[in-house]
Design an enzyme around this catalytic site. Sequence first.
Site, mmCIF file in Angstrom:
data_model
loop_
_atom_site.group_PDB
_atom_site.id
_atom_site.type_symbol
_atom_site.label_atom_id
_atom_site.label_comp_id
_atom_site.label_asym_id
_atom_site.label_seq_id
_atom_site.Cartn_x
_atom_site.Cartn_y
_atom_site.Cartn_z
ATOM 1 N N ASP A 182 -81.763 74.583 -36.620
ATOM 2 C CA ASP A 182 -80.734 74.600 -35.574
ATOM 3 C C ASP A 182 -80.403 76.036 -35.151
ATOM 4 O O ASP A 182 -80.752 77.004 -35.849
ATOM 5 C CB ASP A 182 -79.481 73.898 -36.128
ATOM 6 C CG ASP A 182 -78.628 73.230 -35.057
ATOM 7 O OD1 ASP A 182 -78.792 73.558 -33.868
ATOM 8 O OD2 ASP A 182 -77.787 72.393 -35.429
ATOM 9 N N ASP B 91 -77.386 66.629 -27.996
ATOM 10 C CA ASP B 91 -76.321 66.100 -28.858
ATOM 11 C C ASP B 91 -75.669 64.878 -28.223
ATOM 12 O O ASP B 91 -74.839 64.224 -28.850
ATOM 13 C CB ASP B 91 -75.252 67.171 -29.101
ATOM 14 C CG ASP B 91 -75.595 68.056 -30.291
ATOM 15 O OD1 ASP B 91 -76.517 67.704 -31.046
ATOM 16 O OD2 ASP B 91 -74.940 69.099 -30.454
HETATM 17 C C1 DGJ Z 1 -75.805 70.837 -33.730
HETATM 18 C C2 DGJ Z 1 -76.858 69.776 -33.745
HETATM 19 O O1 DGJ Z 1 -77.312 69.507 -32.459
HETATM 20 C C3 DGJ Z 1 -76.309 68.539 -34.416
HETATM 21 O O2 DGJ Z 1 -77.243 67.498 -34.376
HETATM 22 C C4 DGJ Z 1 -75.943 68.881 -35.822
HETATM 23 O O3 DGJ Z 1 -77.097 69.249 -36.532
HETATM 24 C C5 DGJ Z 1 -74.937 70.018 -35.839
HETATM 25 N N1 DGJ Z 1 -75.409 71.141 -35.086
HETATM 26 C C6 DGJ Z 1 -74.630 70.444 -37.256
HETATM 27 O O4 DGJ Z 1 -73.819 71.535 -37.319
#
Ligand code: DGJ
Length: 718
Positions: free
Chosen positions: A473, A541
């Site tokens: 991430d 997301d």
């Molecule tokens: C952002 C990601 O897009 C989410 O799926 C998740 O992993 C969060 N970060 C966790 O902090």
Amino acid sequence: MTDIAEDGRTWLLSGPGSGYALHLTAADELVHLHWGPRITLADAEALAARPLPAYRPFESPLDGREEYPVEGGPRFVRPALSVRTGERRGTQWRFVSYDTSCAASYAMAYGTPGGAACDASGEGGGEGEGDGLRLRFADGGLAITLHYRMRGEVLERWVSLCNGGDASVELLRADAATWTLPDREAWRLSRLHGRWAAESRLVTAPLTYGEQIIGSRRGHTGHQHLPWVALDTDATEERGEVYGCALGWSGSWRIAVAQLPDARVQITGGAGYDDSGLLLLAPGESYTTPVFAGLFSDGGFGGASRAWHAYQRAYVIPDAGRDRPVLFNSWEATGFGISGEQQSGLARRAAAIGVELFVVDDGWFGARTDDRAGLGDWTPNPDRFPGGLKPLADQVHGLGMRFGIWVEPEMVNPDSDLYRAHPDWVQHQPGRRRAEFRNQLVLNLARPDVQEYLWERLDALLSDTPVDFVKWDFNRCFTDAGWPGEPYPQRLWVDHVRAFYGLLDRLRAAHPGVAFESCSGGGGRIDLGVLRRTDQVWTSDNTDPLDRLAIQHGFSQLHPARVMAAWVTDSPNTQLNGRVSSLRFRFVSAMAGVLGIGGDLGRWSAEELAEAARWVGLYKEIRPLVQRGELYRLRPPTAGLGAVQYVLGDETVVLAWLQAQHYGEPVPALRLRGLDPAASYACRETGEVHRGAVLLHHGLGVGLKGDLDATVIRLRRI
Ligand code: DGJ
């Protein structure tokens, strides 16, 4: 294949259905001749024989015609190359030589880190002889090489620059390529626009005089645009000429689409957003731009997408022939509040419904009980996982699933052991406040000591725990991107990306069984560069199944379903909008990509779990078609009824979604694509037999009604 005219100054690169030609004039001007359907070398020579227009007051005949416009001389267009030394600014090159090799700096162009030093020959070896084109120019000590490589219907272009002089050269701007379109009236420009939780939405608008610029000055690809544009005049999904360009770079970038005063159109793109300084090349140093790939298709937007998908499956995505597993991810189910016991309960439920990969998201390491602490400390939280992650990984493996974890290696919370030990390891400007987003700072990955720390930690993690999958991430943009003590322009913008690629490459080599997912708060880092070294991407997301259809529609313009991760989450939707939708609708939406489950399985009823198991089973049946088949977008999701179809060999599957039925009007039949009109097809759902010609010309009834209804229809040729 590359054809060369006898005088060695006209070149033609050909793909199965497309051609690209260029010519070097007697004055060493490199002019563009052709990009479009296949032509012969004689056609290219005829184009080369056409004289350039004469100089007129206030206009340059070179503008809009050059392959790689440099700054300086009789040009007024945006330069692809802008350099300066202590003495002067701009470039006046002379042609040196050409050959048909192209692989020498290809790995660099796709971001593989390596020596930034010029090699002795100026360009390296001759691997890939014959399947590309390399044109060498020089301006004093600066060697400039333009590279071309045909991959299927996609032409890859990039440039390498090598400072062989004795003084530093400042690269103010060094784009990867300039693409020139044929003269047409009324071009339209399509882009994939977005923001967090609303990525990759297709926007098409008429192009007009001036420049349209998309890009990112955030240090990562960004949610705002995928680095892709498409231009057409009158194409539909099924028919018409489409020109597309896509950049393979995961840092700041820019694509400028210019309609010049005489209406000619050029597209220039590369790393970095501004023109104010990309890199300083010391004597002996070199820079290779990312790949800026171009595609011509006369099969409409659908044909262009299928060609992009074929290219990525064949040349970009690692191991693309291997289907991605159905995963469970804990993020929406448990957020930061995780424990070993609770994850193990979720794992049992996930396994029972057929999940193949169980991923523990954020919250398993350091003091990470919320987003204020722990980033940087990549050891399991001792309260949550007293025996480390191995017991959970072993249990997950025992349940027949693979085991995955979340990491965000490029970041640090000020409240972390790493930051307390190395406050100088973050990007910062001396004496300035360090801006925090989500309570985190960006590590300066250009520093070798930071790279080594991350390598050691991540290598140890993957060695100590049997991890099969890493979700990588990146949750904030660059802001105070400074490196005290380093001269300007600082390498950190470019070197951060190269170091990120380098870490991924090194980890993949050391742990070949581990798959990687690129995530950046959803779809903030999706591009051809990251896809060279990741197995899938976290698309957004936004897991609302209706919003997702538009996001997936845009995403599919460029990237294949094989990399498009999509989760089924809870209803009402917890992340964004509280929308209520059936499991059916949520599953059929997510089954158009790499299916995942992100809901709180602990709260799903026995009936819901049983239904979920049936959908997962169905997905596994259609997975080869979705992940390896050819995509036909039958109707955009914005049209009330949306549908896609995947075709692989004798099998085809249709996924259709009805947003809302109005006035009791019948839902239209879907005209299928990619079938044999002379064949018959048996429907697996109803047992009915349909004639191919009827499906192609009159369509298939999908039997949807009401609001948020969805279906999956499988057909097999008999
Ligand atoms: C952002 C990601 O897009 C989410 O799926 C998740 O992993 C969060 N970060 C966790 O902090």
